[in-house]
Design a protein around this motif. Structure first.
Motif, PDB file in Angstrom:
ATOM      1  N   ALA A 160       0.826  -1.209   0.000  1.00 18.90           N
ATOM      2  CA  ALA A 160       0.000   0.000   0.000  1.00 18.90           C
ATOM      3  C   ALA A 160       0.862   1.261   0.000  1.00 18.90           C
ATOM      4  N   ASP A 161       1.952   1.216   0.756  1.00 21.47           N
ATOM      5  CA  ASP A 161       2.867   2.370   0.766  1.00 21.47           C
ATOM      6  C   ASP A 161       3.383   2.660  -0.645  1.00 21.47           C
ATOM      7  N   ARG A 162       3.821   1.604  -1.313  1.00 19.77           N
ATOM      8  CA  ARG A 162       4.365   1.783  -2.667  1.00 19.77           C
ATOM      9  C   ARG A 162       3.270   2.251  -3.629  1.00 19.77           C
ATOM     10  N   GLY A 163       2.089   1.669  -3.488  1.00 17.66           N
ATOM     11  CA  GLY A 163       0.994   2.055  -4.363  1.00 17.66           C
ATOM     12  C   GLY A 163       0.573   3.502  -4.155  1.00 17.66           C
ATOM     13  N   ALA A 164       0.522   3.911  -2.899  1.00 18.85           N
ATOM     14  CA  ALA A 164       0.143   5.300  -2.612  1.00 18.85           C
ATOM     15  C   ALA A 164       1.148   6.264  -3.236  1.00 18.85           C
ATOM     16  N   GLU A 165       2.427   5.957  -3.087  1.00 21.30           N
ATOM     17  CA  GLU A 165       3.460   6.842  -3.654  1.00 21.30           C
ATOM     18  C   GLU A 165       3.343   6.928  -5.171  1.00 21.30           C
ATOM     19  N   SER A 166       2.869   5.860  -5.796  1.00 26.60           N
ATOM     20  CA  SER A 166       2.759   5.866  -7.266  1.00 26.60           C
ATOM     21  C   SER A 166       1.728   6.870  -7.758  1.00 26.60           C
ATOM     22  N   THR A 167       0.786   7.257  -6.893  1.00 29.87           N
ATOM     23  CA  THR A 167      -0.254   8.189  -7.341  1.00 29.87           C
ATOM     24  C   THR A 167       0.288   9.589  -7.604  1.00 29.87           C
ATOM     25  N   VAL A 168       1.471   9.870  -7.069  1.00 31.27           N
ATOM     26  CA  VAL A 168       2.077  11.191  -7.291  1.00 31.27           C
ATOM     27  C   VAL A 168       2.269  11.456  -8.785  1.00 31.27           C
ATOM     28  N   ASP A 169       2.584  10.411  -9.532  1.00 33.97           N
ATOM     29  CA  ASP A 169       2.898  10.577 -10.958  1.00 33.97           C
ATOM     30  C   ASP A 169       1.696  10.362 -11.875  1.00 33.97           C
ATOM     31  N   LEU A 170       0.532  10.131 -11.295  1.00 32.37           N
ATOM     32  CA  LEU A 170      -0.641   9.803 -12.099  1.00 32.37           C
ATOM     33  C   LEU A 170      -1.537  11.021 -12.360  1.00 32.37           C
ATOM     34  N   VAL A 171      -2.241  10.983 -13.468  1.00 29.17           N
ATOM     35  CA  VAL A 171      -3.284  11.975 -13.759  1.00 29.17           C
ATOM     36  C   VAL A 171      -4.597  11.412 -13.222  1.00 29.17           C
ATOM     37  N   PRO A 172      -5.216  12.054 -12.225  1.00 30.94           N
ATOM     38  CA  PRO A 172      -6.444  11.513 -11.633  1.00 30.94           C
ATOM     39  C   PRO A 172      -7.565  11.392 -12.659  1.00 30.94           C
ATOM     40  N   ARG A 173      -8.304  10.281 -12.552  1.00 24.31           N
ATOM     41  CA  ARG A 173      -9.436  10.068 -13.462  1.00 24.31           C
ATOM     42  C   ARG A 173     -10.749   9.890 -12.712  1.00 24.31           C
ATOM     43  N   LYS A 174     -10.721  10.073 -11.378  1.00 22.61           N
ATOM     44  CA  LYS A 174     -11.938   9.936 -10.579  1.00 22.61           C
ATOM     45  C   LYS A 174     -11.994  11.051  -9.531  1.00 22.61           C
ATOM     46  N   GLY A 175     -13.209  11.416  -9.141  1.00 23.08           N
ATOM     47  CA  GLY A 175     -13.381  12.377  -8.067  1.00 23.08           C
ATOM     48  C   GLY A 175     -13.039  13.802  -8.462  1.00 23.08           C
ATOM     49  N   ARG A 176     -13.010  14.669  -7.458  1.00 22.31           N
ATOM     50  CA  ARG A 176     -12.757  16.090  -7.709  1.00 22.31           C
ATOM     51  C   ARG A 176     -11.385  16.337  -8.321  1.00 22.31           C
ATOM     52  N   ALA A 177     -10.415  15.482  -7.955  1.00 18.62           N
ATOM     53  CA  ALA A 177      -9.064  15.665  -8.475  1.00 18.62           C
ATOM     54  C   ALA A 177      -9.026  15.538  -9.999  1.00 18.62           C
ATOM     55  N   SER A 178      -9.975  14.765 -10.552  1.00 21.36           N
ATOM     56  CA  SER A 178      -9.971  14.572 -12.009  1.00 21.36           C
ATOM     57  C   SER A 178     -10.240  15.881 -12.749  1.00 21.36           C
ATOM     58  N   TYR A 179     -10.912  16.820 -12.085  1.00 17.52           N
ATOM     59  CA  TYR A 179     -11.194  18.108 -12.729  1.00 17.52           C
ATOM     60  C   TYR A 179      -9.904  18.899 -12.997  1.00 17.52           C
ATOM     61  N   LEU A 180      -8.855  18.586 -12.212  1.00 17.68           N
ATOM     62  CA  LEU A 180      -7.592  19.306 -12.368  1.00 17.68           C
ATOM     63  C   LEU A 180      -6.737  18.736 -13.485  1.00 17.68           C
ATOM     64  N   GLY A 181      -7.003  17.493 -13.878  1.00 17.57           N
ATOM     65  CA  GLY A 181      -6.232  16.876 -14.954  1.00 17.57           C
ATOM     66  C   GLY A 181      -4.742  16.869 -14.653  1.00 17.57           C
ATOM     67  N   GLU A 182      -3.953  17.297 -15.635  1.00 16.44           N
ATOM     68  CA  GLU A 182      -2.487  17.281 -15.505  1.00 16.44           C
ATOM     69  C   GLU A 182      -2.001  18.127 -14.329  1.00 16.44           C
ATOM     70  N   ARG A 183      -2.788  19.106 -13.926  1.00 11.21           N
ATOM     71  CA  ARG A 183      -2.357  19.971 -12.820  1.00 11.21           C
ATOM     72  C   ARG A 183      -2.294  19.220 -11.492  1.00 11.21           C
ATOM     73  N   ALA A 184      -2.942  18.052 -11.430  1.00 10.57           N
ATOM     74  CA  ALA A 184      -2.915  17.264 -10.197  1.00 10.57           C
ATOM     75  C   ALA A 184      -1.686  16.367 -10.095  1.00 10.57           C
ATOM     76  N   VAL A 185      -0.958  16.245 -11.205  1.00 13.04           N
ATOM     77  CA  VAL A 185       0.257  15.422 -11.169  1.00 13.04           C
ATOM     78  C   VAL A 185       1.254  16.055 -10.197  1.00 13.04           C
ATOM     79  N   GLY A 186       1.872  15.210  -9.401  1.00  7.49           N
ATOM     80  CA  GLY A 186       2.791  15.710  -8.376  1.00  7.49           C
ATOM     81  C   GLY A 186       2.181  15.692  -6.996  1.00  7.49           C
ATOM     82  N   HIS A 187       0.895  15.346  -6.905  1.00  6.06           N
ATOM     83  CA  HIS A 187       0.208  15.309  -5.610  1.00  6.06           C
ATOM     84  C   HIS A 187      -0.129  13.870  -5.223  1.00  6.06           C
ATOM     85  N   LEU A 188       0.156  13.546  -3.987  1.00  7.79           N
ATOM     86  CA  LEU A 188      -0.190  12.236  -3.431  1.00  7.79           C
ATOM     87  C   LEU A 188      -1.698  12.178  -3.188  1.00  7.79           C
ATOM     88  N   ASP A 189      -2.331  11.104  -3.660  1.00  7.80           N
ATOM     89  CA  ASP A 189      -3.770  10.985  -3.452  1.00  7.80           C
ATOM     90  C   ASP A 189      -4.083  10.743  -1.972  1.00  7.80           C
TER      91      ASP A 189
END
Length: 207
Positions: A160-189
């Motif tokens: 889970a630790d490793r998986g959580a860290e992987s979200t930093v590099d992802l473009v969110p596709r669900k929830g409010r974060a998805s509205y930010l698109g590429e701007r959300a990259v760099g943030h831990l979910d």
């Protein structure tokens, strides 16, 4: 050694302490890409679980999981309550009437929890959600299924630790974060982070 209802209750109490300690961190993570309520919501929900346990610990691990599920669903708003509530509810159904849960049953419960979260949230791996922590947690738990409950949970927490860290590099596709698109990259979910915190708390409690 397996996990009894009292052991499961102790793990939830430890989880409540960890969520309280990390409340501000989860709020900050959610403020960056969401509505800043994840830490407050989870802290309120797990405090309510502890209050319910103080009133009486149910007799089986499944019943303890169901108590956690119903408490989170009724006390936690936003997406977190229904998602975590569903996870505990599916795990409860998988555990049945066993008085003590072994490592193999725990892996099955974790798989049921993941399937429940995905059924409710419609998220898959790579969407930058708590699913990105749960998938590697389950994979690691499956690899440790021949060991003890503590070993399974420790493996799951590492995944889970490793998986959580992987979200930093992802473009969110669900929830409010998805509205930010590429701007959300760099943030831990925040949901992935709280999932990792909970599994780490469970692992520490099982040692």
């Amino acid at each position: 050694m397996g996990c009894s209802a009292e052991g499961f209750a102790a793990a939830l109490r430890s989880a409540a302490e960890v969520i309280a300690e990390h409340r501000a961190e989860l709020v900050d993570l959610d403020r960056a890409i969401g509505d800043a309520d994840h830490g407050e919501n989870l802290n309120r929900g797990f405090a309510a679980i502890v209050a319910a346990l103080d009133a009486g610990v149910p007799q089986t691990p499944a019943a303890v999981a169901k108590l956690a599920a119903t408490t989170l669903i009724s006390k936690v708003g936003g997406a977190a309550g229904p998602l975590y509530g569903t996870a505990f509810l599916r795990a409860s159904a998988k555990l049945g009437d066993a008085a003590e849960v072994d490592a193999g049953q725990l892996v099955e419960a974790l798989r049921a929890a993941l399937e429940g979260v995905q059924a409710r949230g419609k998220a898959v791996g790579g969407d930058a959600t708590m699913v990105d922590a749960l998938i590697p947690a389950l994979s690691a738990a499956e690899g440790a299924a021949g060991g003890s409950v503590a070993e399974v949970l420790t493996a799951a927490a590492g995944g889970a630790d490793r998986g959580a860290e992987s979200t930093v590099d992802l473009v969110p596709r669900k929830g409010r974060a998805s509205y930010l698109g590429e701007r959300a990259v760099g943030h831990l979910d925040p949901g992935a982070r709280s999932t990792a915190l909970l599994l780490r708390a469970f692992a520490e409690a099982a040692r």
